[in-house]
Design an enzyme around this catalytic site. Structure first.
Site, PDB file in Angstrom:
ATOM      1  N   ASP A  55      -5.130  -2.410 -37.406  1.00  9.81           N
ATOM      2  CA  ASP A  55      -5.272  -3.846 -37.192  1.00  9.81           C
ATOM      3  C   ASP A  55      -4.269  -4.401 -36.193  1.00  9.81           C
ATOM      4  O   ASP A  55      -3.230  -3.822 -35.918  1.00  9.81           O
ATOM      5  CB  ASP A  55      -5.165  -4.603 -38.514  1.00  9.81           C
ATOM      6  CG  ASP A  55      -3.860  -4.338 -39.249  1.00  9.81           C
ATOM      7  OD1 ASP A  55      -3.280  -3.244 -39.102  1.00  9.81           O
ATOM      8  OD2 ASP A  55      -3.417  -5.233 -39.997  1.00  9.81           O
ATOM      9  N   GLU A  97      -3.448  -3.200 -42.329  1.00  9.86           N
ATOM     10  CA  GLU A  97      -2.100  -2.801 -42.723  1.00  9.86           C
ATOM     11  C   GLU A  97      -1.137  -3.981 -42.667  1.00  9.86           C
ATOM     12  O   GLU A  97      -0.221  -4.078 -43.473  1.00  9.86           O
ATOM     13  CB  GLU A  97      -1.615  -1.658 -41.814  1.00  9.86           C
ATOM     14  CG  GLU A  97      -0.319  -1.022 -42.238  1.00  9.86           C
ATOM     15  CD  GLU A  97       0.912  -1.610 -41.579  1.00  9.86           C
ATOM     16  OE1 GLU A  97       2.017  -1.383 -42.092  1.00  9.86           O
ATOM     17  OE2 GLU A  97       0.775  -2.309 -40.558  1.00  9.86           O
TER      18      GLU A  97
END
Length: 173
Positions: free
Chosen positions: A100, A166
């Site tokens: 991400d 994350e």
């Protein structure tokens, strides 16, 4: 990039007690260095917030499949897991990369500057890989390619985990 790929590969093969593969690993890592750089720049240009990594997941899954791996998609929303089975019996190890990006507007003039925006907390904002996740994914894809090219020599299996969200959980609107 080779300097970044090599430690991951050596760690992986050491876990399998296969450090004798170092010369082959070094040669293959050198041969795909430009590909890893290209992946990193692509991920940097097209970042996606957590649980919205649809394009990213597709790129990763297609690559792992092209290497002959068993691939599972939509893990924890947009995650991807690939399994490389070595040619010899042995343990399984796992290697992980985060996928991400952050709700941050990039302010530089790189050729591969982030072009994506997203709605975050009700406002349109830029999105960028400001923590190195673009590099993490590209490096792990490179490690997967190198290890797949020598899978007959590997003792055991490797699970390649590409983790979404994350940095935090975002709605997948």
């Amino acid at each position: 990039m080779k300097r970044l790929i090599l430690p991951f590969l050596l760690l992986s093969t050491t876990a399998f007690s296969q450090s004798n593969l170092k010369p082959a690993i070094d040669k293959k890592a050198t041969s795909i260095e430009s590909k890893v750089i290209e992946w990193r720049r692509d991920f940097h240009k097209y970042p996606e917030l957590g649980n919205q990594e649809f394009r990213t997941a597709k790129v990763i899954a297609e690559h792992l499949r092209s290497l002959g791996m068993e691939v599972t998609e939509n893990v924890a929303v947009t995650g991807v897991v690939g399994v490389l089975k070595g040619g010899k019996p042995g343990p399984m190890v796992a290697l992980r990369a985060d996928m991400d990006a952050l709700p941050v507007t990039e302010r530089n003039d790189l050729l591969f500057k982030s072009v994506n925006t997203a709605t975050y907390n009700g406002q349109e904002t830029g999105v960028m890989h400001a923590c190195g996740h673009d590099s993490h994914m590209a490096i792990l894809m490179g490690v997967a390619e190198v290890m797949a090219s020598m899978k007959d020599q590997l003792k055991g299996s490797v699970k390649f985990i590409f983790q979404p969200a994350e940095e935090g959980v975002y709605d997948a609107d």
